[in-house]
Design a protein around this motif. Structure first.
Motif, PDB file in Angstrom:
ATOM      1  N   ILE A  39       0.855  -1.181   0.000  1.00  0.00           N
ATOM      2  CA  ILE A  39       0.000   0.000   0.000  1.00  0.00           C
ATOM      3  C   ILE A  39       0.893   1.234   0.000  1.00  0.00           C
ATOM      4  O   ILE A  39       0.615   2.213  -0.671  1.00  0.00           O
ATOM      5  N   SER A  48      -1.841   7.902   1.416  1.00  0.00           N
ATOM      6  CA  SER A  48      -3.198   7.719   1.944  1.00  0.00           C
ATOM      7  C   SER A  48      -3.171   7.175   3.365  1.00  0.00           C
ATOM      8  O   SER A  48      -2.216   6.554   3.801  1.00  0.00           O
ATOM      9  N   ASN A  50      -5.651   4.608   5.505  1.00  0.00           N
ATOM     10  CA  ASN A  50      -6.479   3.519   4.996  1.00  0.00           C
ATOM     11  C   ASN A  50      -7.289   2.842   6.093  1.00  0.00           C
ATOM     12  O   ASN A  50      -6.739   2.451   7.123  1.00  0.00           O
ATOM     13  N   SER A  81      -1.346   2.798   7.864  1.00  0.00           N
ATOM     14  CA  SER A  81      -0.641   3.825   7.097  1.00  0.00           C
ATOM     15  C   SER A  81       0.733   3.997   7.717  1.00  0.00           C
ATOM     16  O   SER A  81       0.973   3.536   8.827  1.00  0.00           O
ATOM     17  N   LEU A 104      -9.870  -1.844   1.036  1.00  0.00           N
ATOM     18  CA  LEU A 104      -9.614  -0.640   1.826  1.00  0.00           C
ATOM     19  C   LEU A 104     -10.494   0.519   1.398  1.00  0.00           C
ATOM     20  O   LEU A 104     -10.902   0.607   0.246  1.00  0.00           O
ATOM     21  N   GLN A 106      -9.672   4.493   1.319  1.00  0.00           N
ATOM     22  CA  GLN A 106      -8.493   5.352   1.428  1.00  0.00           C
ATOM     23  C   GLN A 106      -8.887   6.824   1.374  1.00  0.00           C
ATOM     24  O   GLN A 106      -9.802   7.209   0.648  1.00  0.00           O
ATOM     25  N   THR A 108      -6.869  10.406   0.646  1.00  0.00           N
ATOM     26  CA  THR A 108      -5.624  11.092   0.298  1.00  0.00           C
ATOM     27  C   THR A 108      -5.454  12.263   1.258  1.00  0.00           C
ATOM     28  O   THR A 108      -6.410  12.694   1.921  1.00  0.00           O
TER      29      THR A 108
END
Length: 194
Positions: A39, A48, A50, A81, A104, A106, A108
């Motif tokens: 990830i 991100s 998550n 993360s 997931l 996510q 940003t």
């Protein structure tokens, strides 16, 4: 993908109006990752934060000798993360890799900042999430310094039984900071003493 577990999780901490939920859901990205996919990777900026709908991840540091040091596991209804990298938008210290096929939600960095402005109570929620993560991290450091490995393993097993059943022994050993052989010996001792 089903957003209901995510909304149920959010509504445990803050109450959202239907309008808030619509705004929130418009800012998320839903992703599916395969087992072993990354990830985020050490050295890259973590893009991100998550929320895990299904599956699981490990967060780890890879040292210069190629040795993996697992600092965290995450499963359903948990966040994952490299939080330090995400918050500061600087290169990550940790890898986040799927240990199972994983779904997931996510956020940003930019979407989360926009959400804080549009739904201010989300900022409070994420502050609480970060505070809890910080406290858990500190407690883990203290346990690693103060408890023998056997007690750390028993605590891990009791606190996270669902993780222990889903994660290979060598990963648990890495999390505890021991070899898998040493962990195997400890498990044998525990069985003999029951």
């Amino acid at each position: 993908m089903n957003n209901i577990p995510f909304l149920e999780y959010i509504n445990k901490y803050i109450s959202l109006s239907v309008e808030d939920e619509t705004i929130l859901l418009s800012k998320i990205v839903q992703r599916n990752y395969l087992k072993d996919q990354y990830i985020s990777q050490q050295g890259d900026i973590c893009k991100s934060v998550n929320f895990i709908i299904s599956g699981g991840t490990k967060t780890f540091y890879m040292d210069k000798d190629g040795q993996e040091h697992i600092v965290m596991f995450s499963i359903e209804d948990w966040w994952t993360s490299d939080l330090g990298s995400f918050i500061t938008q600087t290169p990550a210290d940790f890898n986040v890799q799927c240990i199972e096929n994983t779904q997931l939600i996510q956020f940003t960095y930019d979407n989360l900042e926009e959400l804080y402005k549009e739904i201010p109570k989300l900022e409070c929620l994420f502050r609480k999430i970060v505070e809890r993560a910080f406290v858990a991290s500190q407690k883990r450091i203290v346990r690693n310094f103060s408890l023998p490995v056997k007690e750390r393993y028993i605590e891990f097993k009791n606190k996270y039984p669902q993780i222990e059943q889903r994660v290979p022994q060598y990963m648990i050993a890495s999390y505890l900071g021991v070899t898998k052989e040493f962990l195997s010996k400890i498990k044998s001792q525990i069985i003999q003493n029951q």
